[in-house]
Design a protein around this motif. Structure first.
Motif, PDB file in Angstrom:
ATOM      1  N   UNK A 131      -6.329   4.573   3.351  1.00 32.90           N
ATOM      2  CA  UNK A 131      -7.347   5.184   2.435  1.00 32.90           C
ATOM      3  C   UNK A 131      -8.469   4.302   2.043  1.00 32.90           C
ATOM      4  N   UNK A 132      -9.620   5.180   1.515  1.00 33.83           N
ATOM      5  CA  UNK A 132     -10.799   4.580   1.489  1.00 33.83           C
ATOM      6  C   UNK A 132     -10.379   3.767  -0.045  1.00 33.83           C
ATOM      7  N   UNK A 133     -10.074   4.254  -1.182  1.00 35.18           N
ATOM      8  CA  UNK A 133     -10.035   4.160  -2.437  1.00 35.18           C
ATOM      9  C   UNK A 133      -8.197   3.329  -2.833  1.00 35.18           C
ATOM     10  N   UNK A 134      -7.325   2.403  -2.003  1.00 36.51           N
ATOM     11  CA  UNK A 134      -6.174   2.472  -2.283  1.00 36.51           C
ATOM     12  C   UNK A 134      -5.943   1.516  -3.583  1.00 36.51           C
ATOM     13  N   UNK A 135      -4.996   2.048  -3.843  1.00 34.38           N
ATOM     14  CA  UNK A 135      -3.569   1.565  -4.896  1.00 34.38           C
ATOM     15  C   UNK A 135      -2.515   1.420  -4.336  1.00 34.38           C
ATOM     16  N   UNK A 136      -1.427   0.374  -5.328  1.00 36.05           N
ATOM     17  CA  UNK A 136      -0.288   0.770  -4.853  1.00 36.05           C
ATOM     18  C   UNK A 136       0.509   1.972  -4.761  1.00 36.05           C
ATOM     19  N   UNK A 137      -0.400   2.485  -5.934  1.00 34.48           N
ATOM     20  CA  UNK A 137       0.951   3.922  -6.269  1.00 34.48           C
ATOM     21  C   UNK A 137       0.289   5.281  -4.682  1.00 34.48           C
ATOM     22  N   UNK A 138      -0.456   4.925  -4.339  1.00 34.97           N
ATOM     23  CA  UNK A 138      -1.216   5.639  -2.948  1.00 34.97           C
ATOM     24  C   UNK A 138      -0.593   5.525  -2.310  1.00 34.97           C
ATOM     25  N   UNK A 139      -0.468   3.880  -1.185  1.00 40.93           N
ATOM     26  CA  UNK A 139       0.252   4.002  -0.467  1.00 40.93           C
ATOM     27  C   UNK A 139       1.381   3.542  -0.244  1.00 40.93           C
ATOM     28  N   UNK A 140       1.989   3.509  -1.785  1.00 44.63           N
ATOM     29  CA  UNK A 140       3.913   4.019  -1.842  1.00 44.63           C
ATOM     30  C   UNK A 140       4.346   5.232  -1.629  1.00 44.63           C
ATOM     31  N   UNK A 141       2.935   6.074  -2.560  1.00 45.06           N
ATOM     32  CA  UNK A 141       3.917   7.860  -1.751  1.00 45.06           C
ATOM     33  C   UNK A 141       3.563   8.266  -1.023  1.00 45.06           C
ATOM     34  N   UNK A 142       2.208   7.892  -0.333  1.00 48.24           N
ATOM     35  CA  UNK A 142       2.234   8.326   1.648  1.00 48.24           C
ATOM     36  C   UNK A 142       3.346   7.757   2.783  1.00 48.24           C
ATOM     37  N   UNK A 143       3.823   5.955   2.156  1.00 44.87           N
ATOM     38  CA  UNK A 143       4.760   5.835   2.777  1.00 44.87           C
ATOM     39  C   UNK A 143       6.190   6.352   2.628  1.00 44.87           C
ATOM     40  N   UNK A 144       6.349   6.695   1.293  1.00 41.17           N
ATOM     41  CA  UNK A 144       7.190   7.773   1.248  1.00 41.17           C
ATOM     42  C   UNK A 144       8.353   9.121   1.547  1.00 41.17           C
ATOM     43  N   UNK A 145       6.242   9.696   2.064  1.00 44.05           N
ATOM     44  CA  UNK A 145       6.179  10.822   2.485  1.00 44.05           C
ATOM     45  C   UNK A 145       6.589  10.756   4.134  1.00 44.05           C
ATOM     46  N   UNK A 146       6.225   9.475   4.619  1.00 37.01           N
ATOM     47  CA  UNK A 146       5.699   9.047   6.267  1.00 37.01           C
ATOM     48  C   UNK A 146       7.669   9.058   6.522  1.00 37.01           C
ATOM     49  N   UNK A 147       8.547   8.431   5.261  1.00 31.67           N
ATOM     50  CA  UNK A 147       9.851   8.513   5.016  1.00 31.67           C
ATOM     51  C   UNK A 147      10.861   9.235   5.219  1.00 31.67           C
ATOM     52  N   UNK A 148      10.283  10.507   4.240  1.00 34.29           N
ATOM     53  CA  UNK A 148      11.141  11.288   3.885  1.00 34.29           C
ATOM     54  C   UNK A 148      10.964  12.969   5.214  1.00 34.29           C
TER      55      UNK A 148
END
Length: 159
Positions: A131-148
């Motif tokens: 992502x262009x404007x990344x934050x740890x929370x944004x990354x965490x949410x993206x990875x959680x969605x992929x895991x789900x």
């Protein structure tokens, strides 16, 4: 079983550990044995419990966001092991491939890297696919969605 009942632990024996917790503990054990993680890196006073929504390696990476992104063509073997989506075999392959040429994004899949996970944590020749404007929370949410999505059991029939 009789030993458990004789010690009054029958109720504990009957309750089963949720599969996801067992899986996360297995993943954490793997990190300790094969990825050179220390116990204090996986769990600490700030995060005393394993996150059931995110694997321990990705959780560590999100918590240590200041270390990322790492450049694939310059990161040490030990640093490569810290990147979600890169395992022991793919890290060895990357180190070997770098001896002969510069690695490009199109090479990563052939080297065994799970790009869907690694892209948030790496650059390849300065190119970043996260992502262009990344934050740890944004990354965490993206990875959680992929895991789900990966954990949902496929249906045999559309009923």
């Amino acid at each position: 079983r009789d030993l458990v009942r004789s010690r009054g632990l029958g109720d504990v024996y009957k309750r089963q550990v949720p599969m996801i917790r067992e899986h996360r503990l297995y993943q954490a054990d793997w990190l300790l044995r094969f990825y050179d993680f220390k116990a204090g890196e996986i769990l600490d006073e700030k995060n005393p419990f394993i996150d059931p929504l995110l694997d321990p390696k990705a959780n560590w990476a999100v918590q240590n966001w200041h270390l990322f992104p790492m450049e694939i063509n310059r990161a040490s073997y030990k640093d490569l092991l810290r990147i979600p989506g890169i395992g022991v075999t793919s890290a060895k392959r990357i180190v070997m491939a770098r001896k002969y040429s510069i690695i490009k994004y199109e090479h990563l899949k052939k080297l065994g890297v799970v790009i869907k996970r690694a892209k948030y944590f790496i650059t390849v020749n300065g190119e970043f696919l996260g992502f262009r404007k990344e934050s740890p929370e944004l990354i965490r949410n993206a990875l959680i969605e992929k895991e789900k999505m990966a954990m949902q059991q496929m249906k045999l029939f559309n009923i």
